[in-house]
Structures are given as C-alpha cells and as structure tokens.
Design an enzyme around this catalytic site. Structure first.
Site, short mmCIF file in Angstrom:
data_model
loop_
_atom_site.label_atom_id
_atom_site.label_comp_id
_atom_site.label_asym_id
_atom_site.label_seq_id
_atom_site.Cartn_x
_atom_site.Cartn_y
_atom_site.Cartn_z
CE LYS A 159 -111.39 25.35 43.38
NZ LYS A 159 -111.27 23.87 43.43
CB THR A 204 -110.60 16.47 45.48
OG1 THR A 204 -111.47 17.49 45.99
CG2 THR A 204 -111.43 15.43 44.74
CG PHE A 235 -110.98 16.09 38.93
CD1 PHE A 235 -111.50 15.09 39.74
CD2 PHE A 235 -110.94 15.88 37.56
CE1 PHE A 235 -111.97 13.90 39.20
CE2 PHE A 235 -111.40 14.70 37.01
CZ PHE A 235 -111.92 13.71 37.84
CG ASP A 236 -110.66 20.73 45.25
OD1 ASP A 236 -110.03 21.80 45.22
OD2 ASP A 236 -110.61 19.93 46.20
CB VAL A 237 -105.96 19.75 42.61
CG1 VAL A 237 -104.66 18.95 42.79
CG2 VAL A 237 -106.33 19.83 41.14
#
Length: 238
Positions: A150, A18, A13-15
């Site tokens: 990222k 998201t 997961f992107d946090v």
C-alpha cells in the site's frame, strides 16, 4: 458520509501503526542499544530518520529492511555500527506490542464483521502480530502475498477479489487505518468507505509514517480502536 456501520460485512485493517505500536517498538530497541552504548536517543528524531531511510530507493521488504535502516540511521544517532545491531532492530518486530486497546476492540468487532488484515509487513512478522492481537482475522494479506505495498491500488484489489470470492462486494468493506499516506487517501480514491484511527492525535507530525501530499477527510474518525468498537456497538443490535 452516507453509510452506517450496519452496511458493512467486512472490516479491513492496516496492522502496523493502527493495531501494533511499531513506533514504540523501533524507538524502544534503539533506546536499549543507546543505553548500552551510553548514548541518549531522542525518539521523535529517530523516527524522522527512520522514515527517511525507510523510503529510500534501495528499501527492501519490511521489516527485514530494518537491518539496512539501522546502518543508515545509527551514525546520525551516535549509535554503534555492526550487523548485529541491525539484526536486533529487525528481529525486534517479533516482540512489538499491540496498542493497549487493539486486541479487545478487535474481539468486540469480530462479533459483527469478518476482519481482514492488510499489512505491508512480511508474512513472518504478520504471524507474530496476529498472535499478539489474539488471532482475530478471517483472512490476512501481506506484502509477500500481494507482491506490492500500500498505497499501490493492486494491494487493495487482491482484497476485493477475495471478498468477491465469498459472495460480497467491495462496497461492503470499511477500511480502518492510521496512515493517511498508505491507506486513507488511496481507499478514498478506490471508492471505499474508510475510518481513520488517529493514533498520533496527541503528538505533532507523522512520526514514522510518510506524510501524505494532501490530507483526506475520512468517513469515520476516531482516536482509538476502543472508540470505534464503542461506536459500532452503540449503533448495532447486540
């Protein structure tokens, strides 16, 4: 799309964006400062200025960088100058809210998968985010752990090496994220299966997230984490 939800062992997961509402957190703090100074702050305009400032060459690690960002955008918003205001924007990250569906959806998904966080935020901020989300993660990777952000492929390779150390393979990962630029495009180029959570589906533009050069069609597409959890539960045995 050739894979089903049963094919994965891990959800990554992107946090920020998201699971955690960073746009609301940033605009909320700016609005508070504005009210104290008698200045009205337009949230979308503030996010556009934030986005430009955040991706300047002199940008530092996030969210420490918010102190610098404030100094760049405050004059354009008519907000007061001062290091104390930049510190307030930075420190506000510790209190940013999760999206209303995030914690419950993660708890549901954790019944079926190992959940891994992948965030460009620093470790100090991630620890606050994880607590806000109910500490659902099997593992978490931050900019402090990887030394990069990222969409650098090396960030993802850190996670690949981790799952391989547990006897799994990268093709057993479903990557879940809202950012086309930071996550969906690069995950596709690395051969991952991905899921786009389109948090801004009811709003125009990309808000506080940099716009990608091109749109990447995701393997799975939902407008909320709750919808992803619903789809997983509908396709897997209880």
């Amino acid at each position: 799309m050739s894979k089903s939800f049963a094919d994965f062992r891990y959800l990554t997961f992107d946090v920020v964006g998201t699971l955690i509402d960073f746009e609301g957190g940033i605009t909320g703090t700016l609005a508070e400062i504005g009210r104290e100074a008698g200045v009205a702050v337009d949230g979308e305009a503030a996010l556009a200025l934030y986005r430009a400032a955040r991706y300047m060459p002199e940008a530092q690690r996030f969210p420490d960088d918010l102190a610098r960002v404030y100094g760049v955008i405050a004059p354009k918003l008519g907000l007061p100058a001062g290091e104390e205001f930049g510190a307030r924007l930075r420190d506000g990250a510790a209190t940013w809210s999760a999206f209303p569906d995030s914690a419950a959806a993660l708890a549901r998904l954790a019944r079926h998968y190992r959940l891994i966080a992948m965030t460009n935020a620093q470790r100090w901020a991630f620890e606050h985010f994880a607590r806000t989300l109910g500490n659902p993660f099997h593992a978490g990777f931050t900019v402090d752990d990887t030394g990069t952000e990222k969409p650098d492929p090396e960030f993802f390779r850190h996670v690949f090496r981790f799952v391989e150390s547990e006897g799994a393979t990268p093709d057993q990962i479903l990557h879940v994220a809202q950012s086309q630029y930071h996550d969906i495009g690069i995950s596709r180029r690395l051969g991952m299966t991905n899921c786009w959570i389109e948090r801004r589906h009811a709003q125009p533009g990309y808000g506080g997230t940099i716009e990608p050069e091109r749109f990447t069609e995701p393997d799975f597409h939902f407008t909320s984490m709750a919808a992803l959890a619903d789809a997983v539960e509908a396709s897997l045995p209880a």
